[in-house]
Design a protein around this motif. Structure first.
Motif, PDB file in Angstrom:
ATOM      1  N   MET A   1      11.241  11.304   9.783  1.00 37.39           N
ATOM      2  CA  MET A   1       9.798  11.429   9.863  1.00 37.39           C
ATOM      3  C   MET A   1       9.196  10.066   9.544  1.00 37.39           C
ATOM      4  SD  MET A   1       7.225  13.934   7.676  1.00 37.39           S
ATOM      5  CE  MET A   1       7.839  15.438   8.357  1.00 37.39           C
ATOM      6  N   GLY A   2       8.173   9.703  10.289  1.00 36.08           N
ATOM      7  CA  GLY A   2       7.512   8.428  10.066  1.00 36.08           C
ATOM      8  C   GLY A   2       6.223   8.586   9.273  1.00 36.08           C
ATOM      9  N   ARG A   3       5.609   7.487   9.052  1.00 37.96           N
ATOM     10  CA  ARG A   3       4.365   7.449   8.289  1.00 37.96           C
ATOM     11  C   ARG A   3       3.172   7.785   9.183  1.00 37.96           C
ATOM     12  NH1 ARG A   3       5.347   4.358   3.579  1.00 37.96           N
ATOM     13  NH2 ARG A   3       7.331   3.284   3.643  1.00 37.96           N
ATOM     14  N   ILE A   4       2.051   8.100   8.526  1.00 38.05           N
ATOM     15  CA  ILE A   4       0.756   8.177   9.193  1.00 38.05           C
ATOM     16  C   ILE A   4      -0.050   7.015   8.633  1.00 38.05           C
ATOM     17  CG2 ILE A   4      -1.336   9.516   9.609  1.00 38.05           C
ATOM     18  CD1 ILE A   4       0.299  12.051   9.007  1.00 38.05           C
ATOM     19  N   LEU A   5      -0.676   6.263   9.505  1.00 40.26           N
ATOM     20  CA  LEU A   5      -1.467   5.117   9.099  1.00 40.26           C
ATOM     21  C   LEU A   5      -2.930   5.413   9.406  1.00 40.26           C
ATOM     22  CD1 LEU A   5      -0.536   1.498   9.411  1.00 40.26           C
ATOM     23  CD2 LEU A   5      -2.623   2.139  10.569  1.00 40.26           C
ATOM     24  N   SER A   6      -3.827   5.023   8.515  1.00 39.32           N
ATOM     25  CA  SER A   6      -5.250   5.217   8.793  1.00 39.32           C
ATOM     26  C   SER A   6      -5.967   3.885   8.768  1.00 39.32           C
ATOM     27  CB  SER A   6      -5.893   6.193   7.815  1.00 39.32           C
ATOM     28  OG  SER A   6      -6.023   5.603   6.538  1.00 39.32           O
ATOM     29  N   ILE A   7      -7.036   3.842   9.551  1.00 40.40           N
ATOM     30  CA  ILE A   7      -7.823   2.623   9.719  1.00 40.40           C
ATOM     31  C   ILE A   7      -9.282   2.938   9.433  1.00 40.40           C
ATOM     32  CG2 ILE A   7      -8.617   0.919  11.407  1.00 40.40           C
ATOM     33  CD1 ILE A   7      -5.947   1.349  12.886  1.00 40.40           C
ATOM     34  N   ASP A   8      -9.860   2.157   8.522  1.00 36.24           N
ATOM     35  CA  ASP A   8     -11.311   2.175   8.295  1.00 36.24           C
ATOM     36  C   ASP A   8     -11.838   0.898   8.941  1.00 36.24           C
ATOM     37  OD1 ASP A   8     -13.874   2.806   7.407  1.00 36.24           O
ATOM     38  OD2 ASP A   8     -13.588   1.754   5.512  1.00 36.24           O
ATOM     39  N   TYR A   9     -12.184   0.996  10.219  1.00 38.74           N
ATOM     40  CA  TYR A   9     -12.529  -0.158  11.049  1.00 38.74           C
ATOM     41  C   TYR A   9     -13.932  -0.662  10.737  1.00 38.74           C
ATOM     42  CZ  TYR A   9     -12.897  -3.029  15.239  1.00 38.74           C
ATOM     43  OH  TYR A   9     -13.042  -4.084  16.114  1.00 38.74           O
ATOM     44  N   GLY A  10     -14.009  -1.952  10.548  1.00 37.74           N
ATOM     45  CA  GLY A  10     -15.296  -2.605  10.364  1.00 37.74           C
ATOM     46  C   GLY A  10     -15.355  -3.834  11.239  1.00 37.74           C
ATOM     47  N   THR A  11     -16.543  -4.317  11.508  1.00 31.58           N
ATOM     48  CA  THR A  11     -16.655  -5.479  12.387  1.00 31.58           C
ATOM     49  C   THR A  11     -16.114  -6.746  11.720  1.00 31.58           C
ATOM     50  OG1 THR A  11     -18.940  -5.798  11.680  1.00 31.58           O
ATOM     51  CG2 THR A  11     -18.583  -4.580  13.735  1.00 31.58           C
ATOM     52  N   ARG A  12     -16.136  -6.812  10.395  1.00 28.17           N
ATOM     53  CA  ARG A  12     -15.614  -7.982   9.673  1.00 28.17           C
ATOM     54  C   ARG A  12     -14.257  -7.722   9.029  1.00 28.17           C
ATOM     55  NH1 ARG A  12     -21.241  -9.202   6.972  1.00 28.17           N
ATOM     56  NH2 ARG A  12     -22.217 -10.265   8.711  1.00 28.17           N
ATOM     57  N   THR A  14     -11.193  -4.611   7.887  1.00 29.48           N
ATOM     58  CA  THR A  14     -10.652  -3.291   8.186  1.00 29.48           C
ATOM     59  C   THR A  14      -9.728  -2.869   7.053  1.00 29.48           C
ATOM     60  OG1 THR A  14     -10.829  -3.596  10.573  1.00 29.48           O
ATOM     61  CG2 THR A  14      -9.241  -1.966   9.808  1.00 29.48           C
ATOM     62  N   GLY A  15     -10.014  -1.698   6.493  1.00 29.25           N
ATOM     63  CA  GLY A  15      -9.164  -1.132   5.455  1.00 29.25           C
ATOM     64  C   GLY A  15      -8.051  -0.328   6.098  1.00 29.25           C
ATOM     65  N   ALA A  22       7.585  10.712   3.962  1.00 28.15           N
ATOM     66  CA  ALA A  22       7.558  12.177   4.008  1.00 28.15           C
ATOM     67  C   ALA A  22       6.161  12.727   4.309  1.00 28.15           C
ATOM     68  CB  ALA A  22       8.067  12.748   2.692  1.00 28.15           C
ATOM     69  N   GLN A  23       5.183  11.843   4.436  1.00 21.25           N
ATOM     70  CA  GLN A  23       3.794  12.205   4.745  1.00 21.25           C
ATOM     71  C   GLN A  23       3.183  13.138   3.705  1.00 21.25           C
ATOM     72  OE1 GLN A  23       3.478  13.574   8.809  1.00 21.25           O
ATOM     73  NE2 GLN A  23       4.419  11.716   9.618  1.00 21.25           N
ATOM     74  N   ILE A  24       3.451  12.834   2.432  1.00 21.55           N
ATOM     75  CA  ILE A  24       2.927  13.642   1.341  1.00 21.55           C
ATOM     76  C   ILE A  24       1.776  12.941   0.625  1.00 21.55           C
ATOM     77  CG2 ILE A  24       3.487  14.674  -0.900  1.00 21.55           C
ATOM     78  CD1 ILE A  24       6.370  15.042   0.204  1.00 21.55           C
ATOM     79  N   ILE A  25       1.913  11.642   0.405  1.00 22.52           N
ATOM     80  CA  ILE A  25       0.940  10.890  -0.392  1.00 22.52           C
ATOM     81  C   ILE A  25       0.313   9.786   0.446  1.00 22.52           C
ATOM     82  CG2 ILE A  25       0.665   9.413  -2.430  1.00 22.52           C
ATOM     83  CD1 ILE A  25       3.144  10.857  -3.585  1.00 22.52           C
ATOM     84  N   ALA A  26      -1.009   9.645   0.347  1.00 22.94           N
ATOM     85  CA  ALA A  26      -1.731   8.554   0.999  1.00 22.94           C
ATOM     86  C   ALA A  26      -1.950   7.441  -0.008  1.00 22.94           C
ATOM     87  CB  ALA A  26      -3.078   9.064   1.521  1.00 22.94           C
ATOM     88  N   ASN A  27      -1.643   6.219   0.400  1.00 29.96           N
ATOM     89  CA  ASN A  27      -1.834   5.051  -0.453  1.00 29.96           C
ATOM     90  C   ASN A  27      -2.564   3.963   0.314  1.00 29.96           C
ATOM     91  OD1 ASN A  27      -0.255   5.672  -2.922  1.00 29.96           O
ATOM     92  ND2 ASN A  27       1.429   5.813  -1.451  1.00 29.96           N
ATOM     93  N   GLY A  28      -3.431   3.247  -0.385  1.00 30.36           N
ATOM     94  CA  GLY A  28      -4.057   2.087   0.221  1.00 30.36           C
ATOM     95  C   GLY A  28      -2.990   1.045   0.502  1.00 30.36           C
ATOM     96  N   LEU A  29      -3.068   0.404   1.641  1.00 27.74           N
ATOM     97  CA  LEU A  29      -2.093  -0.619   2.007  1.00 27.74           C
ATOM     98  C   LEU A  29      -2.692  -2.017   1.873  1.00 27.74           C
ATOM     99  CD1 LEU A  29       0.751  -1.235   3.082  1.00 27.74           C
ATOM    100  CD2 LEU A  29      -0.174  -1.002   5.394  1.00 27.74           C
ATOM    101  N   THR A  30      -3.822  -2.236   2.545  1.00 25.41           N
ATOM    102  CA  THR A  30      -4.435  -3.559   2.524  1.00 25.41           C
ATOM    103  C   THR A  30      -5.800  -3.509   3.193  1.00 25.41           C
ATOM    104  OG1 THR A  30      -4.031  -5.904   3.018  1.00 25.41           O
ATOM    105  CG2 THR A  30      -3.451  -4.338   4.736  1.00 25.41           C
ATOM    106  N   THR A  31      -6.502  -4.600   3.087  1.00 25.11           N
ATOM    107  CA  THR A  31      -7.709  -4.841   3.873  1.00 25.11           C
ATOM    108  C   THR A  31      -7.504  -6.192   4.525  1.00 25.11           C
ATOM    109  OG1 THR A  31      -9.112  -3.598   2.360  1.00 25.11           O
ATOM    110  CG2 THR A  31     -10.210  -5.148   3.821  1.00 25.11           C
ATOM    111  N   ILE A  32      -7.747  -6.250   5.820  1.00 21.25           N
ATOM    112  CA  ILE A  32      -7.547  -7.499   6.544  1.00 21.25           C
ATOM    113  C   ILE A  32      -8.779  -7.825   7.373  1.00 21.25           C
ATOM    114  CG2 ILE A  32      -5.034  -7.297   6.673  1.00 21.25           C
ATOM    115  CD1 ILE A  32      -5.404  -6.293   9.538  1.00 21.25           C
ATOM    116  N   PRO A  33      -8.950  -9.108   7.711  1.00 22.88           N
ATOM    117  CA  PRO A  33     -10.035  -9.452   8.638  1.00 22.88           C
ATOM    118  C   PRO A  33      -9.803  -8.727   9.970  1.00 22.88           C
ATOM    119  CG  PRO A  33      -9.173 -11.423   7.580  1.00 22.88           C
ATOM    120  CD  PRO A  33      -8.242 -10.286   7.233  1.00 22.88           C
TER     121      PRO A  33
END
Length: 141
Positions: A1-12, A14-15, A22-33
């Motif tokens: 089983m692979g991960r699920i990735l989420s994107i909080d897209y912004g113009t400047r 992106t979180g 195992a797709q049980i816990i969500a963790n913040g990964l990074t924020t990038i330009p």
């Protein structure tokens, strides 16, 4: 089983948040330009197995797409062209920034830390992912 990735897209900025394999816990990964988002995803998707990408869709209180939705539509088109085998799913992101600030305050972060927009974006992506996971669990019950 692979991960699920989420994107909080912004113009400047992106979180980005991700689940454990195992797709049980969500963790913040990074924020990038945002200008570096496609390069980041290209590298990440080679290193990690990702079953699905969730992108927060900003909506107004009426349910209509917000102004940033048009930027997200452009990103989604590029994403689907570059990563045709990775499912991309929208998820309502209303109130995630507010919830991120509340989470930071309840977590005891200083006012200075709560003003860190990159941290807010990463926490927002985590909230989007956690909410999506809860929604998906109830949808399959």
């Amino acid at each position: 089983m692979g991960r699920i990735l989420s994107i909080d897209y912004g113009t400047r900025r992106t979180g980005i948040a991700v689940t454990d394999p195992a797709q049980i816990i969500a963790n913040g990964l990074t924020t990038i330009p945002t200008a570096q988002l496609m390069d980041f995803l290209s590298q990440y998707l080679v290193r990690e197995q990702v079953d699905k990408v969730i992108i927060g869709m900003p909506k107004e209180m009426t349910g209509k797409p917000s102004e940033n939705a048009r930027h997200i539509a452009v990103f989604k088109k590029k994403f689907v062209q570059k990563f045709p085998d990775v499912p991309l799913e929208d998820y309502d992101e209303r109130f995630t920034s507010v919830l991120a600030h509340m989470t930071m305050q309840q977590g005891g972060l200083s006012k200075t830390a709560r003003q860190n927009k990159a941290l807010v974006d990463e926490i927002s992506a985590t909230i989007i992912l956690q909410s999506y996971m809860e929604y998906a669990r109830h949808r399959h019950c």
